[in-house]
Design a protein around this motif. Structure first.
Motif, PDB file in Angstrom:
ATOM      1  N   ILE A  41       0.963  -1.110   0.027  1.00  0.00           N
ATOM      2  CA  ILE A  41       0.263  -0.156   0.055  1.00  0.00           C
ATOM      3  C   ILE A  41       1.181   1.571  -0.017  1.00  0.00           C
ATOM      4  CG2 ILE A  41      -1.292   1.596   1.390  1.00  0.00           C
ATOM      5  CD1 ILE A  41      -2.632  -1.150   0.252  1.00  0.00           C
ATOM      6  N   PHE A  43       1.830   4.816   0.476  1.00  0.00           N
ATOM      7  CA  PHE A  43       1.411   6.351   0.931  1.00  0.00           C
ATOM      8  C   PHE A  43       2.226   6.999   0.672  1.00  0.00           C
ATOM      9  CE2 PHE A  43       5.214   4.205   4.074  1.00  0.00           C
ATOM     10  CZ  PHE A  43       5.452   5.854   4.615  1.00  0.00           C
ATOM     11  N   VAL A  54      -6.806  10.948   8.807  1.00  0.00           N
ATOM     12  CA  VAL A  54      -6.161   9.735   8.431  1.00  0.00           C
ATOM     13  C   VAL A  54      -7.997  10.004   7.374  1.00  0.00           C
ATOM     14  CG1 VAL A  54      -6.255   8.068   7.558  1.00  0.00           C
ATOM     15  CG2 VAL A  54      -5.897   8.240  10.482  1.00  0.00           C
ATOM     16  N   VAL A  56      -9.586   8.831   3.413  1.00  0.00           N
ATOM     17  CA  VAL A  56      -8.951   7.586   3.296  1.00  0.00           C
ATOM     18  C   VAL A  56     -10.597   7.934   2.267  1.00  0.00           C
ATOM     19  CG1 VAL A  56     -10.474   5.470   3.118  1.00  0.00           C
ATOM     20  CG2 VAL A  56      -9.378   6.164   5.256  1.00  0.00           C
ATOM     21  N   LYS A  63      -4.503   8.903  -4.286  1.00  0.00           N
ATOM     22  CA  LYS A  63      -4.846   9.453  -3.521  1.00  0.00           C
ATOM     23  C   LYS A  63      -4.315  10.928  -3.349  1.00  0.00           C
ATOM     24  CE  LYS A  63       0.971   8.349  -2.721  1.00  0.00           C
ATOM     25  NZ  LYS A  63       0.174   7.209  -4.300  1.00  0.00           N
ATOM     26  N   PHE A  86      -3.887   8.302   0.846  1.00  0.00           N
ATOM     27  CA  PHE A  86      -2.431   6.355   0.889  1.00  0.00           C
ATOM     28  C   PHE A  86      -3.606   5.864  -0.421  1.00  0.00           C
ATOM     29  CE2 PHE A  86      -5.772   6.559   4.099  1.00  0.00           C
ATOM     30  CZ  PHE A  86      -6.465   5.001   3.530  1.00  0.00           C
ATOM     31  N   ASN A  88      -5.673   2.795  -1.563  1.00  0.00           N
ATOM     32  CA  ASN A  88      -5.891   1.711  -1.410  1.00  0.00           C
ATOM     33  C   ASN A  88      -5.946   0.599  -2.617  1.00  0.00           C
ATOM     34  OD1 ASN A  88      -8.339   2.340   0.691  1.00  0.00           O
ATOM     35  ND2 ASN A  88      -9.158   3.487  -0.783  1.00  0.00           N
ATOM     36  N   ASP A 109      -5.773  -2.991   6.355  1.00  0.00           N
ATOM     37  CA  ASP A 109      -4.924  -2.566   5.710  1.00  0.00           C
ATOM     38  C   ASP A 109      -4.559  -1.530   5.942  1.00  0.00           C
ATOM     39  OD1 ASP A 109      -4.918  -4.428   3.501  1.00  0.00           O
ATOM     40  OD2 ASP A 109      -6.229  -3.865   2.148  1.00  0.00           O
ATOM     41  N   THR A 110      -5.575  -0.405   6.160  1.00  0.00           N
ATOM     42  CA  THR A 110      -4.861   0.861   6.994  1.00  0.00           C
ATOM     43  C   THR A 110      -4.490   0.891   7.554  1.00  0.00           C
ATOM     44  OG1 THR A 110      -7.694   1.208   5.452  1.00  0.00           O
ATOM     45  CG2 THR A 110      -6.515   3.239   7.009  1.00  0.00           C
ATOM     46  N   VAL A 127     -10.076  10.182  11.250  1.00  0.00           N
ATOM     47  CA  VAL A 127     -10.027   9.036  10.417  1.00  0.00           C
ATOM     48  C   VAL A 127     -11.762  10.374   9.763  1.00  0.00           C
ATOM     49  CG1 VAL A 127     -10.724   6.944   8.834  1.00  0.00           C
ATOM     50  CG2 VAL A 127      -9.902   7.412  11.370  1.00  0.00           C
ATOM     51  N   GLY A 133     -14.451   5.291   0.811  1.00  0.00           N
ATOM     52  CA  GLY A 133     -13.700   5.326   1.526  1.00  0.00           C
ATOM     53  C   GLY A 133     -14.598   5.447   3.087  1.00  0.00           C
ATOM     54  N   MET A 140     -12.382   0.254  10.209  1.00  0.00           N
ATOM     55  CA  MET A 140     -11.989   1.364  11.082  1.00  0.00           C
ATOM     56  C   MET A 140     -12.540   1.199  12.241  1.00  0.00           C
ATOM     57  SD  MET A 140      -9.558   3.696   8.726  1.00  0.00           S
ATOM     58  CE  MET A 140      -8.721   4.081   9.692  1.00  0.00           C
TER      59      MET A 140
END
Length: 326
Positions: A41, A43, A54, A56, A63, A86, A88, A109-110, A127, A133, A140
């Motif tokens: 991944i 970032f 963060v 998403v 990103k 980042f 995905n 993953d995150t 987040v 996302g 998450m």
């Protein structure tokens, strides 16, 4: 009239439509070692402040689509905020493994990227997730709620339900798979954004309109044949169709994260994830009684971080400040 694809490519602003924002840190993290991986991944971290944001990203986007927010928080306020952006799995510079993608697996993953960065403290993560996302952000919060300082769910859903007629819904799903010219593809993507914003003068002052800048970024993405693939897009799309957080699961998020730490943002003319989805999400999270806030932008579409950049920025800042006092 909007610029054509050829005119966008010839425009003097096109070569630098992606801002040259230098990250504080960048790299790739091998994730999912026992979940079908490992795969990488990609970032970037922008800024060095104590408030860890963060970002998403949603379906089929890179990103750098967060570049406005990266600048607003990670550069203009770099001593206050650190921003993680980042790609995905399936998009951009990240790997594109051939496997089933789910929002819960992408959430893991995150979290592994965050572990690599040592962003692991209690109530450390602010987040912000848009569209797919936002679904990942829900996962998450469900997986590791104690790490969540605040949760902003933008243009997203607890699960996708058709709010249009059967024939229109079927046609929309089929159209994803039908090859089209880039001009036609751009028209379809632009239909998810408010016309008033698209036709307004470019806020950055280089293209004739916001819509032309929007098109330039979409063209840049689609010309990246390694970063943007049909296979990666479809794998991600499947994850959105299978995403579901029921009443019990969302109540658990509210109870463990805290309703006053959660906000929902949605546009009334979002035709990709329609506004009734925001109402369902709000209700399942417990609504006003639980302290959750639900901000609906009249006449705005799916891309609120673009369409309402300043108000969006203010809402994120206000929530970060609010939860610091909790």
């Amino acid at each position: 009239m909007p610029l054509t694809v050829a005119e966008v490519l010839e425009h003097p602003a096109y070569p630098h439509v992606i801002r040259n924002l230098q990250p504080t840190k960048k790299g790739k993290v091998a994730v999912a070692n026992r979940r079908g991986g490992p795969f990488d991944i990609a970032f970037e971290v922008h800024g060095s402040g104590p408030n860890h944001l963060v970002w998403v990203m949603g379906l089929g986007a890179f990103k750098w689509f967060w570049q406005r927010q990266t600048k607003d928080f990670g550069h203009d306020q770099s001593s206050k905020y650190s921003c993680l952006i980042f790609d995905n799995r399936g998009m951009g510079e990240s790997d594109k493994p051939i496997m089933r993608y789910t929002t819960s697996e992408m959430a893991k993953d995150t979290m592994e990227v965050l572990n690599h960065l040592d962003w692991t403290s209690r109530r450390e993560l602010h987040v912000i997730g848009i569209s797919m996302g936002g679904m990942i952000a829900q996962e998450m919060a469900y997986l590791e709620p104690e790490r969540i300082a605040s949760l902003t769910l933008v243009s997203t859903a607890a699960e996708l339900k058709s709010t249009v007629g059967y024939i229109e819904n079927l046609r929309n799903r089929i159209n994803i798979l039908v090859p089209k010219s880039v001009d036609v593809q751009l028209d379809e993507v632009k239909s998810r954004v408010s016309q008033s914003w698209l036709s307004a003068p470019d806020v950055d002052g280089e293209f004739p309109t916001n819509g032309d800048r929007f098109a330039a970024q979409e063209i840049t993405k689609r010309r990246d044949k390694e970063g943007f693939t049909r296979r990666g897009f479809l794998f991600q799309a499947v994850s959105t169709v299978t995403h579901k957080k029921n009443v019990e699961q969302l109540h658990q998020i509210t109870e463990t994260v805290g309703g006053s730490r959660i906000q929902i943002l949605h546009g009334t003319i979002d035709n990709l994830i329609t506004v009734p989805h925001a109402d369902v999400l709000y209700d399942r999270l417990g609504g006003k009684a639980a302290g959750v806030t639900n901000t609906i932008f009249e006449g705005r579409g799916h891309y609120l971080p673009w369409e309402e950049r300043q108000d969006f920025k203010s809402l994120i800042e206000a929530l970060v400040e609010k939860v610091q006092a909790l």
